[in-house]
Design an enzyme around this catalytic site. Structure first.
Site, mmCIF file in Angstrom:
data_model
loop_
_atom_site.group_PDB
_atom_site.id
_atom_site.type_symbol
_atom_site.label_atom_id
_atom_site.label_comp_id
_atom_site.label_asym_id
_atom_site.label_seq_id
_atom_site.Cartn_x
_atom_site.Cartn_y
_atom_site.Cartn_z
ATOM 1 N N ARG A 87 0.847 -1.197 0.000
ATOM 2 C CA ARG A 87 0.000 0.000 0.000
ATOM 3 C C ARG A 87 0.880 1.244 0.000
ATOM 4 O O ARG A 87 1.978 1.240 0.554
ATOM 5 C CB ARG A 87 -0.906 0.017 1.231
ATOM 6 C CG ARG A 87 -2.116 -0.905 1.130
ATOM 7 C CD ARG A 87 -3.019 -0.802 2.329
ATOM 8 N NE ARG A 87 -2.357 -1.250 3.536
ATOM 9 C CZ ARG A 87 -1.787 -0.480 4.450
ATOM 10 N NH1 ARG A 87 -1.822 0.846 4.334
ATOM 11 N NH2 ARG A 87 -1.195 -0.988 5.496
ATOM 12 N N TYR A 215 -1.611 -3.502 -6.874
ATOM 13 C CA TYR A 215 -1.346 -4.206 -5.606
ATOM 14 C C TYR A 215 -2.610 -4.251 -4.737
ATOM 15 O O TYR A 215 -3.275 -3.231 -4.528
ATOM 16 C CB TYR A 215 -0.207 -3.537 -4.819
ATOM 17 C CG TYR A 215 -0.152 -4.065 -3.393
ATOM 18 C CD1 TYR A 215 0.382 -5.329 -3.132
ATOM 19 C CD2 TYR A 215 -0.714 -3.358 -2.336
ATOM 20 C CE1 TYR A 215 0.358 -5.857 -1.847
ATOM 21 C CE2 TYR A 215 -0.736 -3.876 -1.038
ATOM 22 C CZ TYR A 215 -0.196 -5.126 -0.806
ATOM 23 O OH TYR A 215 -0.228 -5.657 0.455
ATOM 24 N N LYS A 224 -9.759 -2.422 1.817
ATOM 25 C CA LYS A 224 -9.445 -1.241 2.630
ATOM 26 C C LYS A 224 -10.291 -0.035 2.209
ATOM 27 O O LYS A 224 -10.704 0.765 3.041
ATOM 28 C CB LYS A 224 -7.962 -0.905 2.525
ATOM 29 C CG LYS A 224 -7.042 -2.052 2.869
ATOM 30 C CD LYS A 224 -7.231 -2.534 4.286
ATOM 31 C CE LYS A 224 -6.331 -3.731 4.546
ATOM 32 N NZ LYS A 224 -6.345 -4.160 5.933
ATOM 33 N N HIS A 244 -10.387 -2.490 11.546
ATOM 34 C CA HIS A 244 -9.302 -3.344 11.039
ATOM 35 C C HIS A 244 -9.067 -4.474 12.049
ATOM 36 O O HIS A 244 -8.077 -4.488 12.753
ATOM 37 C CB HIS A 244 -8.045 -2.469 10.868
ATOM 38 C CG HIS A 244 -6.933 -3.114 10.092
ATOM 39 N ND1 HIS A 244 -5.622 -2.690 10.173
ATOM 40 C CD2 HIS A 244 -6.933 -4.129 9.191
ATOM 41 C CE1 HIS A 244 -4.866 -3.426 9.380
ATOM 42 N NE2 HIS A 244 -5.622 -4.305 8.772
ATOM 43 N N SER A 266 -1.219 -3.595 10.269
ATOM 44 C CA SER A 266 -0.874 -4.451 9.136
ATOM 45 C C SER A 266 0.365 -5.292 9.435
ATOM 46 O O SER A 266 1.353 -4.775 9.967
ATOM 47 C CB SER A 266 -0.631 -3.590 7.898
ATOM 48 O OG SER A 266 -1.784 -2.835 7.623
ATOM 49 N N CYS A 268 0.869 -7.558 11.644
ATOM 50 C CA CYS A 268 1.164 -7.717 13.079
ATOM 51 C C CYS A 268 0.428 -8.901 13.687
ATOM 52 O O CYS A 268 0.273 -8.978 14.906
ATOM 53 C CB CYS A 268 0.844 -6.430 13.829
ATOM 54 S SG CYS A 268 2.021 -5.119 13.448
ATOM 55 N N ASP A 293 -9.320 -9.894 8.933
ATOM 56 C CA ASP A 293 -8.774 -8.551 8.663
ATOM 57 C C ASP A 293 -9.753 -7.417 8.958
ATOM 58 O O ASP A 293 -9.325 -6.342 9.339
ATOM 59 C CB ASP A 293 -8.325 -8.473 7.197
ATOM 60 C CG ASP A 293 -7.406 -7.295 6.903
ATOM 61 O OD1 ASP A 293 -6.454 -7.077 7.680
ATOM 62 O OD2 ASP A 293 -7.640 -6.582 5.906
ATOM 63 N N ARG A 383 2.240 -12.034 -0.687
ATOM 64 C CA ARG A 383 0.899 -12.323 -0.149
ATOM 65 C C ARG A 383 0.270 -13.536 -0.826
ATOM 66 O O ARG A 383 0.595 -13.868 -1.971
ATOM 67 C CB ARG A 383 -0.013 -11.112 -0.378
ATOM 68 C CG ARG A 383 0.429 -9.850 0.352
ATOM 69 C CD ARG A 383 -0.438 -9.546 1.533
ATOM 70 N NE ARG A 383 0.130 -8.531 2.412
ATOM 71 C CZ ARG A 383 -0.435 -8.184 3.569
ATOM 72 N NH1 ARG A 383 -1.555 -8.734 3.977
ATOM 73 N NH2 ARG A 383 0.134 -7.275 4.337
HETATM 74 P P1 GTP Z 1 -2.427 -7.675 7.370
HETATM 75 O O1 GTP Z 1 -2.940 -8.690 6.408
HETATM 76 O O2 GTP Z 1 -1.314 -6.843 6.780
HETATM 77 O O3 GTP Z 1 -3.472 -6.793 7.962
HETATM 78 O O4 GTP Z 1 -1.634 -8.464 8.526
HETATM 79 P P2 GTP Z 1 -2.005 -9.431 9.717
HETATM 80 O O5 GTP Z 1 -2.208 -8.608 10.942
HETATM 81 O O6 GTP Z 1 -3.077 -10.388 9.349
HETATM 82 O O7 GTP Z 1 -0.631 -10.215 9.950
HETATM 83 P P3 GTP Z 1 -0.234 -11.777 9.843
HETATM 84 O O8 GTP Z 1 -1.057 -12.653 10.710
HETATM 85 O O9 GTP Z 1 -0.178 -12.127 8.415
HETATM 86 O O10 GTP Z 1 1.229 -11.774 10.472
HETATM 87 C C1 GTP Z 1 2.263 -11.001 9.969
HETATM 88 C C2 GTP Z 1 3.611 -11.460 10.501
HETATM 89 O O11 GTP Z 1 3.631 -11.484 11.933
HETATM 90 C C3 GTP Z 1 3.969 -12.856 10.041
HETATM 91 O O12 GTP Z 1 5.274 -12.816 9.542
HETATM 92 C C4 GTP Z 1 3.887 -13.698 11.284
HETATM 93 O O13 GTP Z 1 4.812 -14.723 11.275
HETATM 94 C C5 GTP Z 1 4.166 -12.701 12.406
HETATM 95 N N1 GTP Z 1 3.471 -13.087 13.647
HETATM 96 C C6 GTP Z 1 2.158 -13.406 13.760
HETATM 97 N N2 GTP Z 1 1.840 -13.755 15.036
HETATM 98 C C7 GTP Z 1 2.994 -13.651 15.743
HETATM 99 C C8 GTP Z 1 3.328 -13.885 17.128
HETATM 100 O O14 GTP Z 1 2.496 -14.249 17.954
HETATM 101 N N3 GTP Z 1 4.619 -13.668 17.496
HETATM 102 C C9 GTP Z 1 5.557 -13.256 16.607
HETATM 103 N N4 GTP Z 1 6.799 -13.057 17.052
HETATM 104 N N5 GTP Z 1 5.287 -13.036 15.293
HETATM 105 C C10 GTP Z 1 4.026 -13.228 14.866
HETATM 106 C C1 SPV Z 2 -2.948 -4.513 5.264
HETATM 107 O O1 SPV Z 2 -1.975 -3.904 4.779
HETATM 108 O O2 SPV Z 2 -3.454 -4.215 6.382
HETATM 109 C C2 SPV Z 2 -3.548 -5.653 4.538
HETATM 110 C C3 SPV Z 2 -3.058 -5.945 3.199
HETATM 111 O O3 SPV Z 2 -4.453 -6.289 5.052
HETATM 112 S S1 SPV Z 2 -3.730 -4.843 2.014
HETATM 113 O O4 SPV Z 2 -4.993 -5.418 1.561
HETATM 114 O O5 SPV Z 2 -2.788 -4.733 0.943
HETATM 115 O O6 SPV Z 2 -3.980 -3.554 2.615
HETATM 116 MN MN MN Z 3 -5.020 -5.541 7.035
#
Ligand code: GTP
Ligand code: SPV
Ligand code: MN
Length: 598
Positions: A87, A215, A224, A244, A266, A268, A293, A383
């Protein structure tokens, strides 16, 4: 493939024709055809036959590469333009008539000026190309909270992705009927040039125009753009919250179900948390996913806050996926991979994937890569796009038109220091304060600034479609509409020791914190009062069998350092100063109370 049927769908643009009698819709599509001048117009019906046809076409056009169907049935590979991998917040605009309405945390341009600029870019932009008309439904069919959007795009990748991420096609036209209440979305790839990249929202017209990118977050307009930026704007007007947040269900061994929503910025950990696999110690406990999400939450007739997931698929971060076997299984079929590495036998790879790295492969840019290469083979924001029905722990409630009643709201950031593992707000306004002052290290999900801590209130900084101060006011006001408000918590899985190692094991082990949260909601576990809020007593957080978690590490993970927190309060000030003229007094009082407790 049925050739005749194909011909019928791929008609020459002839003004207002399409598989609907909705005049407003037909007129708008005709106007956009006149503007963009595509060679062909394809109204998507969302059928399997159509998906197969478009996939085959995308492969012919080189947009997708068919992966090894023996290893990864139904999976395809996509490489984005290297300048277009995340983004772009600096290109994202909220175009309200009055700049004050967009607020100081959003980029703004007067609607008239932005329309003029973007219409200029879109004029004739689809010459020689196909315009895909994508009717899509955000939310379960028949849900009173669901919304319809129409996205017009010249990207076959977007058409295929929207087919996974939303309930796309005839189903949306059926829900829309003759209503003129739909979001108008226009997407033109142009030459995918950052200089002509705009993601523009016109909340007062329920309209989105996105140009110059291909993207996910910039172009899958249901996500979003509609579900969060336009959604938050509508939510304030209509008395609900667009957030979110993931939504999950915690099921106890005796079948008690507790629904939890959690906002993390994002990349996290939302997707990971939403699909959590409890450690062996939690025998009989089960986590199922409603959403990963986005949550739309509205007070229900029984005085509880009900949440739906408006989406139908997950657009998730690939690196790190292997720490969750549910996620690994989920993306082993019917998935589009974007910007991972491609192995010679047409398998996918990324840093950290189980097993040894391939001796040789093509990196996300398409360059030859070996384990000696300095660059990463997969982009850190690579992704997957996968239907939620692939999730082995999908909750049947994901399709419940009424949504699920939320007992707990969790806020969380990625913080290497200062912020303890878990604490609970004293009450709703205190919880809003905790959400409003959240900080988090920036990630690869957006261009620029990775690793720096910034304020990301409620994980909505890039996604709030109006003045952030008014958004806080809306959150505070919502309390009056909810007789039984969810309890509010804050977590941080990412605190590190002096060697830079995570103190908390994370992933499945997060169940331990989640269990305490659920028990708190049901009033059956203890807590100690601290300046930040309630924290687990030494006995109430069950860490039996937590791998590699010493008592000292847990103590450090939960430690509240008053000096650090005084600095933190000062860092929080910056955003509050920016929003001052619209900042609810309640939040200023909360800050004062916190300072007094430290
Ligand atoms: P968006 O799709 O961008 O909104 O992200 P999201 O919040 O769904 O994040 P996602 O679950 O894909 O995790 C992103 C990264 O955080 C990955 O690389 C995971 O491995 C890492 N991660 C997730 N949970 C944990 C955790 O409990 N501990 C640690 N250290 N890393 C974590
Ligand atoms: C984020 O960035 O919080 C996502 C991926 O969930 S995107 O749809 O690209 O914004
Ligand atoms: Mn997101």
């Amino acid at each position: 493939m049925n050739r005749g049927q194909n011909e019928a769908i791929m008609s020459k643009p002839s003004g207002a024709t399409g598989p609907t009698s909705n005049k407003t819709l037909l007129t708008w599509v005709a106007d956009m055809i006149a503007l963009c001048q595509p060679d062909k117009v394809h109204w998507c019906d969302g059928s399997k036959a159509e998906r197969d046809m478009l996939t085959a076409q995308a492969v012919r056009e080189g947009v997708l590469i068919e992966l090894n169907q023996r290893k990864l049935p139904g999976c395809y590979y996509h490489r984005s333009n290297p300048n277009d991998v995340a983004r772009v917040e600096q290109s994202t605009f909220i175009c309200t008539v009055d700049q004050v309405e967009a607020g100081p945390t959003n980029n703004w341009m007067p609607p008239k000026e932005m329309y003029q600029k973007l219409r200029g870019y879109c004029r004739g932009a689809m010459k020689g190309r196909t315009m895909y008309v994508l009717p899509y439904l955000m939310g379960p069919p028949g849900s009173p909270m669901a919304k319809v959007g129409i996205e017009l795009t010249d990207s076959i990748y977007v058409a295929l992705s929207m087919g996974i991420m939303t309930r796309m096609g005839t189903i949306a036209l059926d829900q829309l009927g003759d209503s003129d209440e739909f979001n108008r979305g226009l997407h033109c790839m142009l030459d995918v040039n950052p200089d002509r990249r705009y993601i523009a929202h016109f909340p007062q017209d329920n309209t989105i125009i996105s140009v110059g990118s291909n993207y996910g977050g910039n172009v899958l307009l249901g996500k979003k753009c509609l579900a969060l930026r336009i959604g938050s704007y509508l939510g304030r007007q209509e008395g609900w919250l667009a957030e979110h947040m993931l939504i999950l269900c915690v099921e106890s061994p005796d079948g008690e179900k507790t629904y939890v929503a959690a906002a993390f910025p994002s990349a996290c950990g939302k997707t990971n948390f939403a699909m959590l696999i409890p450690p062996a110690h939690f025998k009989g406990w089960k986590i199922t996913t409603i959403g990963d999400d986005i949550a739309w939450m509205k007070p229900g007739p029984d005085g509880r806050l009900y949440a739906i997931n408006p989406e139908a698929g997950y657009f998730g971060v690939v690196p790190g996926t292997n720490s969750n076997p549910n996620a690994v299984q989920m993306i082993s079929r019917d998935t589009v991979y974007t910007n991972v590495a491609l192995t010679p036998d047409l398998d996918v790879w990324w840093e950290g994937k189980d097993g040894p790295p391939p001796a040789e492969c093509l990196d996300w840019r398409g360059n030859k890569w070996t384990p000696e290469s300095k660059e990463k083979a997969a982009h850190p924001n690579s992704r997957f796009t996968t239907p939620m029905t692939n999730n082995p722990v999908l909750a049947p409630e994901a399709n419940d038109p009424n949504g699920v009643p939320i007992s707990a709201i969790i806020f969380g950031g990625r913080r290497g220091d200062t912020v303890p593992l878990v604490f609970q707000a004293f009450n709703w306004v205190h919880g809003v304060y905790i959400g409003a002052t959240m900080g988090s290290e920036m990630t690869a999900a957006a261009v620029g600034g990775a690793g720096q801590v910034r304020r990301d209130p409620m994980a909505m900084l890039p996604f709030c479609g109006y003045h952030m101060g008014d958004y806080f006011r809306h959150w505070i006001n919502m309390h009056r509409l909810i007789k039984h408000p969810p309890r509010i918590f804050h977590v941080n899985w990412f605190r590190k020791n002096s060697h830079g190692e995570f103190l908390w094991p994370g992933f499945g082990e997060n169940m331990r914190v989640l269990k305490w949260i659920v028990d708190r909601c049901h009033g059956r576990t203890d807590a100690d009062e601290t300046p930040l809020g309630w924290v687990p007593t030494s006995k109430s957080l069950d860490v039996t069998g937590a791998p590699g978690l010493s008592a000292a590490a847990l103590e450090q993970a939960q430690h509240i350092d008053h000096e650090e927190w005084r600095r933190e309060v000062i860092r929080q000030e910056e955003l509050f100063m920016k929003l001052y003229s619209h900042l609810p007094k309640e939040l200023i009082f909360q800050r004062e109370l916190l300072v007094a407790r430290l």
